[in-house]
Design a protein around this motif. Structure first.
Motif, PDB file in Angstrom:
ATOM      1  N   ASN A  48       9.183  -9.797 -25.322  1.00 14.86           N
ATOM      2  CA  ASN A  48       9.204 -11.203 -24.901  1.00 14.86           C
ATOM      3  C   ASN A  48       7.846 -11.878 -25.096  1.00 14.86           C
ATOM      4  OD1 ASN A  48      11.281  -9.673 -23.043  1.00 14.86           O
ATOM      5  ND2 ASN A  48      11.969 -11.789 -23.177  1.00 14.86           N
TER       6      ASN A  48
ATOM      7  N   ALA B  77       5.036  -7.371 -23.352  1.00 17.55           N
ATOM      8  CA  ALA B  77       5.858  -7.408 -22.149  1.00 17.55           C
ATOM      9  C   ALA B  77       7.306  -7.630 -22.545  1.00 17.55           C
ATOM     10  CB  ALA B  77       5.390  -8.520 -21.214  1.00 17.55           C
TER      11      ALA B  77
ATOM     12  N   TYR C 192       8.246  -7.294 -15.452  1.00 25.90           N
ATOM     13  CA  TYR C 192       8.330  -6.860 -16.835  1.00 25.90           C
ATOM     14  C   TYR C 192       7.865  -5.423 -17.019  1.00 25.90           C
ATOM     15  CZ  TYR C 192       8.946 -11.744 -18.089  1.00 25.90           C
ATOM     16  OH  TYR C 192       9.425 -13.020 -18.204  1.00 25.90           O
TER      17      TYR C 192
ATOM     18  N   LEU D 216      11.730  -6.902 -20.985  1.00 28.33           N
ATOM     19  CA  LEU D 216      12.565  -6.747 -19.797  1.00 28.33           C
ATOM     20  C   LEU D 216      12.753  -5.294 -19.396  1.00 28.33           C
ATOM     21  CD1 LEU D 216      15.205  -9.537 -20.465  1.00 28.33           C
ATOM     22  CD2 LEU D 216      13.154  -9.624 -19.023  1.00 28.33           C
TER      23      LEU D 216
ATOM     24  N   TRP E  40       8.557  -1.383 -14.981  1.00 25.72           N
ATOM     25  CA  TRP E  40       7.932  -2.328 -14.058  1.00 25.72           C
ATOM     26  C   TRP E  40       7.343  -1.612 -12.848  1.00 25.72           C
ATOM     27  CZ3 TRP E  40       9.305  -2.771  -8.980  1.00 25.72           C
ATOM     28  CH2 TRP E  40      10.522  -2.201  -8.614  1.00 25.72           C
TER      29      TRP E  40
END
Length: 123
Positions: free
Chosen positions: A111, A98, A32, A100, A53
């Protein structure tokens, strides 16, 4: 499911510094992008900063550029926010997030959220 727990908030005088941390519950943290938002009383939650990430890409709200620095430690499932030259207008509850991608965070497509930590900057 990823649980996010923030720490490090508190009270500081204007011009001072604080460091926030966010610990993630799962090793999938590395998949993430991570970021920080803040919400002041009576205001909407606003984007502060995000990191990809890998840690290779970061972006910041104009209001914190040059003063705040986001970083992440994938080995320990944590993300950090170093806040320098704090101003009273930085006072807010700060939330770890967090998503994508870091672009998703910047556009509020989050998310997972942390529970928030209070930062108060006195004048």
């Amino acid at each position: 499911q990823v649980q996010l727990v923030e720490s490090g908030g508190g009270l500081v005088q204007a011009g001072g510094s604080l460091s926030l941390s966010c610990a993630a519950s799962r090793r999938t943290f590395i998949r993430y992008a991570m970021g920080w938002f803040r919400q002041a009383p009576g205001k909407e939650r606003e984007f502060v900063t995000a990191i990809s990430w890998s840690g290779g890409n970061t972006n910041y709200a104009d209001s914190v550029k040059g003063r705040f620095t986001i970083s992440r430690d994938n080995a320990n499932n944590t993300v950090h926010l170093q806040m320098n030259s704090l101003k009273p207008e930085d006072t807010a509850v700060y939330y770890c997030a967090a998503a994508l991608s870091s672009d998703a965070i910047a556009t509020h497509r989050v998310n997972y959220w942390g529970q928030g930590t209070q930062v108060t900057v006195s004048s």
